[in-house]
Design an enzyme around this catalytic site. Structure first.
Site, short mmCIF file in Angstrom:
data_model
loop_
_atom_site.label_atom_id
_atom_site.label_comp_id
_atom_site.label_asym_id
_atom_site.label_seq_id
_atom_site.Cartn_x
_atom_site.Cartn_y
_atom_site.Cartn_z
CG HIS A 403 -5.71 -150.69 -83.75
ND1 HIS A 403 -5.24 -149.66 -84.51
CD2 HIS A 403 -7.02 -150.82 -84.05
CE1 HIS A 403 -6.23 -149.17 -85.24
NE2 HIS A 403 -7.33 -149.87 -84.98
CE LYS A 595 7.77 -144.47 -78.55
NZ LYS A 595 7.17 -144.71 -79.84
NE ARG A 596 -1.00 -144.46 -71.80
CZ ARG A 596 -2.28 -144.55 -71.44
NH1 ARG A 596 -3.19 -143.81 -72.05
NH2 ARG A 596 -2.65 -145.35 -70.48
CE LYS A 601 3.35 -147.79 -76.48
NZ LYS A 601 3.18 -147.60 -77.96
CB THR A 705 0.77 -143.07 -85.65
OG1 THR A 705 0.37 -143.04 -84.29
CG2 THR A 705 -0.06 -144.08 -86.41
CE LYS A 709 0.91 -138.64 -85.11
NZ LYS A 709 0.29 -138.97 -83.82
C1 26W Z 1 -8.01 -151.77 -72.47
C2 26W Z 1 -8.09 -152.54 -73.70
C3 26W Z 1 -7.33 -152.00 -74.83
C4 26W Z 1 -6.57 -152.83 -75.58
C5 26W Z 1 -5.91 -152.35 -76.67
C6 26W Z 1 -7.43 -150.66 -75.14
C7 26W Z 1 -6.77 -150.17 -76.23
C8 26W Z 1 -6.02 -151.02 -77.00
C9 26W Z 1 -5.39 -150.46 -78.25
C10 26W Z 1 -5.54 -151.45 -79.35
C11 26W Z 1 -4.00 -150.01 -78.03
C12 26W Z 1 -3.52 -149.12 -79.11
O1 26W Z 1 -3.73 -147.93 -79.08
N1 26W Z 1 -2.81 -149.69 -80.07
C13 26W Z 1 -1.99 -148.88 -80.95
O2 26W Z 1 -2.70 -148.58 -82.12
C14 26W Z 1 -1.95 -147.72 -82.95
C15 26W Z 1 -2.81 -147.36 -84.12
O3 26W Z 1 -3.01 -148.45 -84.93
C16 26W Z 1 -0.64 -148.36 -83.36
O4 26W Z 1 0.09 -147.43 -84.10
C17 26W Z 1 0.15 -148.79 -82.14
O5 26W Z 1 1.28 -149.51 -82.53
C18 26W Z 1 -0.72 -149.65 -81.24
O6 26W Z 1 -0.04 -149.94 -80.03
#
Ligand code: 26W
Length: 861
Positions: A403, A595-596, A601, A705, A709
């Site tokens: 992701h 968004k975060r 971003k 995502t 929406k």
């Molecule tokens: C703390 C470690 C960590 C690293 C990465 C925690 C969480 C992540 C995730 C992979 C971050 C995340 O939420 N990624 C997002 O995933 C969404 C669903 O696929 C995408 O739509 C976003 O672009 C992506 O940033």
């Protein structure tokens, strides 16, 4: 006739009396039974106990009187909310048991979705929708003098996720249930979900999310099915009775995982899948060992230690900290889940050689990847299987979704920590790596560099395990989450692996559930669509939105469409007024970025645009009457340790405060930043938006995502060529999307040439004036140092090239203004966005996963 305790709260009575059920109805007669879900499954489904208003009132009063032990008159709003939820869930429970029985009978292959996060959002409304009970419940509550709206508001959403990844998992389980595909979602029942954000003087402060404090009517705990999970200790080899050399793990401590089941209802299809979240508690052995040592207080403290494992969700969503507790969480939930599959879900005496025909474990990013050595350990150490046989099974049982593209987000665990916490797993990982590297050596003789590049173990900066590599080597498939992302994943992140296994790599573009993100969140637009298309079939067949296309040219339809948007703005303004004490004009463009908070971003780019418009008014470059009225809406949480992100939040709030209160602006620009953006708020914000901001640096946002929406709810996108924006633009058409900014290869080239943000600043007078206005202390009561960290971050490094895309962004915003000036044309574009967004249903994502990765057929009724 059964008699229940009721009190006439709705009639203003305080006395509690015993009345016949029918006496609880203030109005005399109901047309019951009455259909409530035209187009859906019959709500008179024989498995459901509640079909009529009377039955609902009965069920609700039973839950209130006997479940909560209170009369209506004495009940709190929380009592009422819980009684209501429990009455509604009654209609799902029989279906749930039937679904499970059917699945067991068919011995069908199922998806075991392993995810450390599920960002579910509120449950009550979704259950009402799935069961088709909304009208009956509304009438019943009304008869009792209660309001469904008020009780809805009582629910604290389960925020068991950070952002996109967690919400995606929630959309996927919804779609699978709706499509009758057997699936069990596994995860962690965090006692505290994502923190609650507040602002103090514009600065983010985090508060614990006590989502369980008032009770949770949606979960079913099963402490009797607790599973033991081991940690620490050492390993030893021994010779078994067949003379084979074997290894066993001698763990040092253990905890128990208690399963909490949640229902995942399909949309009016009579099916209910399961989400099983694990909660940690101390084991008896654990207790006894310490209690026997005689230190009672120490023993109780140790219990807390065990329970810590599922205590809190880590609020980082891109930079893993390598914290021991996080690894404990990861192993805890996958160990529980694998044991659950092998011991509870599969029949007794199941031949594990057939495991791949029965289950596919989907790894939601690297967080659950420790499941791979765990399955190997179970098969080899515990079931006595030969390594090669176990490996063949394991390889078929896992698939991995990545992701991210940010290098810092790819998880690694130090060998030291892994060895301390999971010594046997570390050995297994070493062995997997050794065998794999032998293969690579044979394929590329003499290429030591490639060998080092492909090794699961890296030595820099410290010896550690690259979890993404482990997942790639062990998984049957590896997928990215949008077309561009999958391409970059293949070519940039894992090029050696994709060259070695070209067929292993695939794409599944993300999606969103239309149930929550249009049908529930945008009732006005949903009704308009249903009227126009003639039925509600589009809710489970979103491509049918295409039938709206011809109506984009119909002025009457466009007018209705605009009325829906206007009403959604009114609703949002009302919500923000009570929720946040924010005053929002309702007759202006709503420009939304939610968004975060992350540098890639580029919330700062949005902010530079706002400050530019403001600076142009202050400096007289633009007459205030010529400024297009807009409300800029932000929603964003920053990871608590992410300094610069928190500074950016403070700057947005400071700019908002100044701009909103400056009489020179004459109310034409409004900045609103409601705190604590979450799923519940998203459901209000997105339907009210005109413009969707998707402005990440090309090549950084895996998919997004939120972008889907917004398009589905009739906002136009201003966006870069990144993530799923690319596919959105292709589908809705260039004319209906405001594209700007560098493309990914240009980004690479710019960086390679030696990007200098200062020279961009020096060479663009407007950019200079904008940044100088911030640096002058204009937004910080004259304090020139206040936002220095943000300024020097932009002028010094600007890692995500916000300044490089600034001019293009302003130009695109001018195109936006020109288009918005023609309401008819804008509505046409917006309608086409809705009509062409069907592809982004998570139902379609599920079809792709099933075809390309899972091969799990639906259960037939
Ligand atoms: C703390 C470690 C960590 C690293 C990465 C925690 C969480 C992540 C995730 C992979 C971050 C995340 O939420 N990624 C997002 O995933 C969404 C669903 O696929 C995408 O739509 C976003 O672009 C992506 O940033």
């Amino acid at each position: 006739m059964r008699r229940i305790l009721v009190a006439g709260a709705h009639r203003g009575l305080i006395v509690v009396s015993v009345l016949a059920v029918t006496d609880a109805k203030p109005q005399s007669s109901y047309p019951s039974p009455r259909p409530t879900s035209p187009g859906g499954l019959s709500p008179y489904d024989k498995d459901a106990p509640i079909h009529t208003v009377d039955e609902f009132i009965n069920g609700f009063m039973d839950e209130l009187n006997f479940g909560r032990g209170v009369s209506l008159a004495r009940s709190s709003r929380n009592d009422q909310y819980i009684a209501l939820s429990k009455a509604v869930r009654q209609n799902l429970q029989a279906r749930w048991m039937k679904t499970l029985a059917r699945q067991y009978e068919e011995q069908a292959k199922s998806v075991a979705y392993l995810s450390a996060e599920y960002l579910l959002g509120r449950q009550l409304d979704n259950a009402l929708l799935a069961t088709g009970m909304t009208d009956v419940v509304e009438e019943g509550l009304d008869a009792l003098g209660l309001s469904l709206d008020r009780l809805r508001a009582q629910e604290t959403e389960p925020g068991l996720g950070n952002g996109g990844l967690g919400r995606l998992a929630a959309c996927f389980v919804d779609s699978l249930a709706t499509m009758s595909v057997p699936c069990i979602g596994y995860g962690i029942r965090y006692e505290y979900g994502i923190f609650r954000q507040e602002f103090e003087d514009g600065w983010q402060v985090e508060h614990s999310d006590r989502w369980l404090a008032l009770g949770n009517p949606w979960e079913f705990p099963h402490p009797e099915h607790a599973v033991t999970v081991h940690f620490g200790g050492s390993t030893e080899t021994y010779t078994d009775d067949r003379g084979r050399e074997r290894t066993r793990w001698l763990p040092a401590w253990d905890v128990q995982g208690v399963p909490y089941n949640y229902m995942v209802p399909g949309y009016r299809n009579g099916r209910v899948n399961t989400l099983r979240l694990w909660s940690a508690r101390a084991t008896r052995a654990f207790d006894l060992r310490i209690f026997n040592a005689g230190d009672y207080v120490e023993a109780v403290r140790a219990q807390t230690f065990a329970e810590n494992i599922s205590k809190v969700l880590y609020p980082e969503d891109s930079t893993p900290q390598g914290k021991e507790l996080r690894l404990q969480q990861q192993y805890f939930f996958v160990a529980c889940s694998l044991r659950d599959q092998l011991e509870n879900v599969l029949p007794k005496y199941f031949d594990l050689a057939n495991l791949p025909d029965r289950v596919i474990f989907q790894l939601n990013d690297t967080h659950p990847v420790i499941a791979i050595p765990e399955l190997m350990r179970l098969l080899v150490d515990e079931k006595g299987m030969e390594w090669d046989d176990a490996w063949a099974i394991t390889q078929k049982c896992f698939a991995y979704t990545c992701h991210t593209l940010l290098p810092e987000a790819l998880e690694v665990w130090s060998v030291e920590l892994l060895g301390k916490l999971l010594p046997r797993h570390l050995e297994i990982i070493y062995k997997i790596n050794e065998i794999f590297l032998d293969e690579v050596r044979a394929a590329y003789p003499g290429d030591e560099i490639k060998l080092r590049r492909m090794s699961i173990i890296t030595d820099h900066p410290e010896r550690s395990v690259r979890m993404a590599y482990l997942a790639t080597i062990a998984g049957s498939k590896v997928n990215g989450v949008a077309a561009l992302h999958s391409e970059l994943l293949r070519d940039k992140v894992l090029p050696d692996f994709s060259a070695y296994w070209p067929d292993k790599f695939t794409n599944v573009t993300n999606g969103i559930t239309p149930r929550r993100f249009i049908r529930l969140s945008n009732p006005g637009l949903s009704d308009l669509i249903t009227q126009t298309l003639g039925d509600e079939g589009w809710v489970t067949d979103l491509e049918r939105l295409r039938e709206l296309e011809p109506h984009a040219d119909d002025p009457a339809f466009r007018e209705k469409f605009r009325q829906v948007k206007a009403a959604n703005k009114q609703t949002l303004a009302q919500v923000l007024s009570t929720r946040d004490n924010i005053t929002l004009p309702t007759d202006v463009m709503y420009d939304v970025m939610v968004k975060r908070l992350h540098e890639y971003k580029r919330q700062t780019l949005k902010l530079l645009h706002i400050v530019t418009l403001y600076e142009q008014i202050l400096s007289g470059k633009v007459a205030v009457e010529d400024v297009m009225p807009r409300a800029f809406l932000f929603g964003a949480k920053a990871a608590p340790g992410y300094r610069i992100a928190k500074e950016i939040i403070a700057l947005i709030n400071a700019v908002g405060k100044t701009v909103n209160n400056d009489p020179q602006v004459q109310g034409r620009l409004t900045v609103a930043f409601p705190a604590n953006y979450n799923v519940t708020l998203a459901e209000r914000l997105i339907p009210a938006a005109d413009l969707s901001e998707q402005i990440s640096l090309a090549g950084k946002e895996a998919s997004g995502t939120g972008n889907m929406k917004f398009a589905l709810n009739g906002a136009l996108t201003i966006g870069t060529d990144d993530g799923a924006n690319v596919e959105i633009r292709q589908l809705v058409g260039d004319d209906n999307f405001f594209l700007f900014g560098m493309l990914e290869p240009e980004v690479e080239a710019t960086i390679a040439e030696g990007y200098s943000p200062v020279s961009v600043y020096e060479n663009n007078p407007q950019l200079k004036a904008t940044i100088d206005l911030i640096a002058s202390g204009h937004f910080s009561d004259g304090d020139r140092n206040r936002f220095e960290p943000v300024i020097s971050n932009l002028l010094g490094e600007d890692r995500f090239l916000a300044l490089a895309d600034y001019a293009a962004y302003l130009e695109a915003q001018q195109r936006v203004e020109a288009a918005y000036a023609d309401p008819d044309d804008w509505s046409r574009k917006a309608i086409l966005n809705v009509a062409r967004s069907g592809f982004f249903s998570s139902d379609r994502s599920m079809v792709d996963y099933i075809d390309r990765i899972w091969h799990t057929p639906a259960i037939t009724q």
